[in-house]
Write a protein that holds these residues in place. Structure first.
Motif, PDB file in Angstrom:
ATOM      1  N   VAL A  55     -11.141   0.497   1.400  1.00  0.00           N
ATOM      2  CA  VAL A  55     -10.003  -0.287   1.903  1.00  0.00           C
ATOM      3  C   VAL A  55      -8.560   0.660   1.539  1.00  0.00           C
ATOM      4  N   ILE A  56      -8.144   0.649   2.611  1.00  0.00           N
ATOM      5  CA  ILE A  56      -6.785   1.702   2.559  1.00  0.00           C
ATOM      6  C   ILE A  56      -5.459   0.579   3.003  1.00  0.00           C
ATOM      7  N   GLY A  57      -4.651   0.649   2.344  1.00  0.00           N
ATOM      8  CA  GLY A  57      -3.457  -0.160   2.810  1.00  0.00           C
ATOM      9  C   GLY A  57      -2.464  -0.508   1.577  1.00  0.00           C
ATOM     10  N   ASP A  58      -1.355  -1.119   1.921  1.00  0.00           N
ATOM     11  CA  ASP A  58      -0.775  -1.622   0.648  1.00  0.00           C
ATOM     12  C   ASP A  58      -0.985  -2.805  -0.070  1.00  0.00           C
ATOM     13  N   MET A  59      -2.044  -3.290   0.376  1.00  0.00           N
ATOM     14  CA  MET A  59      -2.685  -4.435  -0.224  1.00  0.00           C
ATOM     15  C   MET A  59      -2.135  -5.676  -0.480  1.00  0.00           C
ATOM     16  N   ASP A  60      -1.303  -5.922   0.502  1.00  0.00           N
ATOM     17  CA  ASP A  60      -0.616  -7.220   0.356  1.00  0.00           C
ATOM     18  C   ASP A  60      -1.284  -8.180   1.239  1.00  0.00           C
ATOM     19  N   SER A  61      -2.536  -7.886   1.929  1.00  0.00           N
ATOM     20  CA  SER A  61      -3.173  -8.814   2.553  1.00  0.00           C
ATOM     21  C   SER A  61      -4.424  -8.880   2.305  1.00  0.00           C
ATOM     22  N   ALA A  62      -5.075  -7.841   1.406  1.00  0.00           N
ATOM     23  CA  ALA A  62      -6.388  -7.817   1.260  1.00  0.00           C
ATOM     24  C   ALA A  62      -6.987  -8.946   0.579  1.00  0.00           C
ATOM     25  N   VAL A  63      -8.424  -9.123   0.746  1.00  0.00           N
ATOM     26  CA  VAL A  63      -8.976 -10.162   0.139  1.00  0.00           C
ATOM     27  C   VAL A  63      -9.400  -9.668  -1.383  1.00  0.00           C
ATOM     28  N   LEU A  64      -9.377 -10.702  -2.392  1.00  0.00           N
ATOM     29  CA  LEU A  64      -9.966 -10.339  -3.583  1.00  0.00           C
ATOM     30  C   LEU A  64     -11.209 -10.633  -3.779  1.00  0.00           C
ATOM     31  N   ASP A  65     -12.208  -9.434  -3.884  1.00  0.00           N
ATOM     32  CA  ASP A  65     -13.541  -9.565  -3.859  1.00  0.00           C
ATOM     33  C   ASP A  65     -13.971  -8.730  -4.839  1.00  0.00           C
ATOM     34  N   SER A  66     -14.866  -9.205  -5.566  1.00  0.00           N
ATOM     35  CA  SER A  66     -15.732  -8.097  -6.815  1.00  0.00           C
ATOM     36  C   SER A  66     -16.421  -7.023  -6.026  1.00  0.00           C
ATOM     37  N   ARG A  67     -16.858  -7.271  -4.719  1.00  0.00           N
ATOM     38  CA  ARG A  67     -17.547  -6.229  -4.146  1.00  0.00           C
ATOM     39  C   ARG A  67     -16.533  -4.812  -3.576  1.00  0.00           C
ATOM     40  N   LEU A  68     -15.372  -5.365  -3.687  1.00  0.00           N
ATOM     41  CA  LEU A  68     -14.410  -4.042  -3.599  1.00  0.00           C
ATOM     42  C   LEU A  68     -14.014  -3.384  -4.524  1.00  0.00           C
ATOM     43  N   GLU A  69     -14.575  -3.758  -5.573  1.00  0.00           N
ATOM     44  CA  GLU A  69     -13.819  -2.733  -6.859  1.00  0.00           C
ATOM     45  C   GLU A  69     -14.603  -1.507  -6.771  1.00  0.00           C
ATOM     46  N   GLY A  70     -13.466  -0.641  -7.063  1.00  0.00           N
ATOM     47  CA  GLY A  70     -13.826   0.876  -7.001  1.00  0.00           C
ATOM     48  C   GLY A  70     -13.397   1.471  -5.653  1.00  0.00           C
ATOM     49  N   ARG A  71     -13.257   0.547  -4.559  1.00  0.00           N
ATOM     50  CA  ARG A  71     -12.992   0.979  -3.144  1.00  0.00           C
ATOM     51  C   ARG A  71     -11.850   0.825  -2.739  1.00  0.00           C
ATOM     52  N   ILE A  72     -10.899   0.394  -3.209  1.00  0.00           N
ATOM     53  CA  ILE A  72      -9.676   0.361  -2.852  1.00  0.00           C
ATOM     54  C   ILE A  72      -8.799   1.673  -3.146  1.00  0.00           C
ATOM     55  N   HIS A  73      -7.979   1.857  -1.834  1.00  0.00           N
ATOM     56  CA  HIS A  73      -6.934   2.970  -2.067  1.00  0.00           C
ATOM     57  C   HIS A  73      -5.774   2.590  -1.636  1.00  0.00           C
ATOM     58  N   ARG A  74      -5.056   2.373  -2.553  1.00  0.00           N
ATOM     59  CA  ARG A  74      -3.423   1.533  -2.220  1.00  0.00           C
ATOM     60  C   ARG A  74      -2.352   2.634  -1.957  1.00  0.00           C
ATOM     61  N   ILE A  75      -1.638   2.396  -0.836  1.00  0.00           N
ATOM     62  CA  ILE A  75      -0.658   3.372  -0.490  1.00  0.00           C
ATOM     63  C   ILE A  75       0.614   2.436  -0.445  1.00  0.00           C
ATOM     64  N   ARG A  76       1.233   2.662  -1.643  1.00  0.00           N
ATOM     65  CA  ARG A  76       2.695   1.815  -1.661  1.00  0.00           C
ATOM     66  C   ARG A  76       3.699   2.493  -0.705  1.00  0.00           C
ATOM     67  N   ASP A  77       3.540   1.993   0.365  1.00  0.00           N
ATOM     68  CA  ASP A  77       4.608   2.393   1.561  1.00  0.00           C
ATOM     69  C   ASP A  77       4.926   1.427   2.517  1.00  0.00           C
ATOM     70  N   GLN A  78       6.136   0.697   2.547  1.00  0.00           N
ATOM     71  CA  GLN A  78       6.360  -0.419   3.418  1.00  0.00           C
ATOM     72  C   GLN A  78       6.916   0.012   4.533  1.00  0.00           C
ATOM     73  N   ASP A  79       7.111   1.329   4.813  1.00  0.00           N
ATOM     74  CA  ASP A  79       7.898   1.799   6.075  1.00  0.00           C
ATOM     75  C   ASP A  79       6.646   2.279   7.293  1.00  0.00           C
ATOM     76  N   SER A  80       5.191   1.873   6.799  1.00  0.00           N
ATOM     77  CA  SER A  80       4.232   2.117   7.652  1.00  0.00           C
ATOM     78  C   SER A  80       3.158   0.909   7.802  1.00  0.00           C
ATOM     79  N   THR A  81       2.555   0.721   8.943  1.00  0.00           N
ATOM     80  CA  THR A  81       1.455  -0.336   8.862  1.00  0.00           C
ATOM     81  C   THR A  81       0.318   0.209   7.983  1.00  0.00           C
ATOM     82  N   ASP A  82      -0.666  -0.718   7.940  1.00  0.00           N
ATOM     83  CA  ASP A  82      -1.757  -0.452   7.327  1.00  0.00           C
ATOM     84  C   ASP A  82      -2.667   0.482   8.133  1.00  0.00           C
TER      85      ASP A  82
END
Length: 221
Positions: A55-82
């Motif tokens: 899962v790639i994005g700034d994580m402002d709308s991603a669902v919280l689910d234990s199945r995603l553990e270890g799969r999230i790649h957060r990019i803290r960039d508010q100047d681009s879309t997910d």
């Protein structure tokens, strides 16, 4: 800034947070090496009974689910879309993107600009009736005569064509000038684009053929 998160020599499925048919996720994930969710697109993938590889994005709308553990790649960039974050982080011969057309027009327009921003990342946006992709340097398609074939420039560009009812040779295309929508196939189509600024829009039913040809097409460098 680009940093590769997913690298593949096969098709990659990218699911964004817009409207997505569960059947599409099921069908195309079976053909892809990876399923990438752009932030909130993870919810659609989970709802389809699958788990995204990343899962790639700034994580402002991603669902919280234990199945995603270890799969999230957060990019803290508010100047681009997910979608921007996910596509620039994926290196594959072709990305098929769902959940980016329909609904909000501003989101759809933003997604189209991303196709042009990363010409070295070949990607098809798949909608309910239409698909869109950036024309590669050379493209040959064998589509049924009479098929709608639209070209839309995202900047000033020339494209040589064969097999279209209205030839494009010598035309200076531009978004505020000459565009090429609602052309028509008359035979085998050949396009030669001088720069990565021309979008091709075709009926959804051409998807399989378009994917095959884009997988083998030259990339913009």
């Amino acid at each position: 800034m680009k940093s590769t998160v997913v690298s593949s020599d096969r098709l990659v499925l990218l699911v964004a947070a817009g409207a997505v048919e569960t059947a599409d996720i099921t069908v195309f994930s079976a053909r892809a090496s990876h399923v990438v969710a752009a932030d909130g697109g993870a919810q659609s993938v989970l709802a389809a009974g699958q788990v995204p590889d990343v899962v790639i994005g700034d994580m402002d709308s991603a669902v919280l689910d234990s199945r995603l553990e270890g799969r999230i790649h957060r990019i803290r960039d508010q100047d681009s879309t997910d979608f921007d974050k996910a596509l620039r982080s994926t290196d594959a011969p072709l990305v098929l993107a769902l959940g980016l057309t329909g609904l909000r027009l501003d989101h759809e327009l933003a997604a189209l600009t991303v196709l042009v921003r990363y010409p070295e990342r070949p990607c098809i946006l798949l909608g309910e009736e239409t698909l869109a992709f950036l024309c590669p340097p050379r493209l040959d398609l064998d589509l049924p005569a009479g098929s709608i074939f639209s070209l839309f420039p995202m900047g000033r560009v020339r494209v040589q064509s064969e097999g279209l009812r209205w030839p494009t040779a010598g035309i200076d295309f531009a978004p505020d000038g000459h565009i090429g929508t609602s052309n028509e196939v008359t035979g085998p189509v050949s396009l030669r684009a001088e720069a990565p600024r021309m979008l091709v829009l075709l009926p959804r039913e051409t998807l399989d053929h378009v994917m095959d040809r884009l997988m083998d097409a030259d990339r913009w460098r």
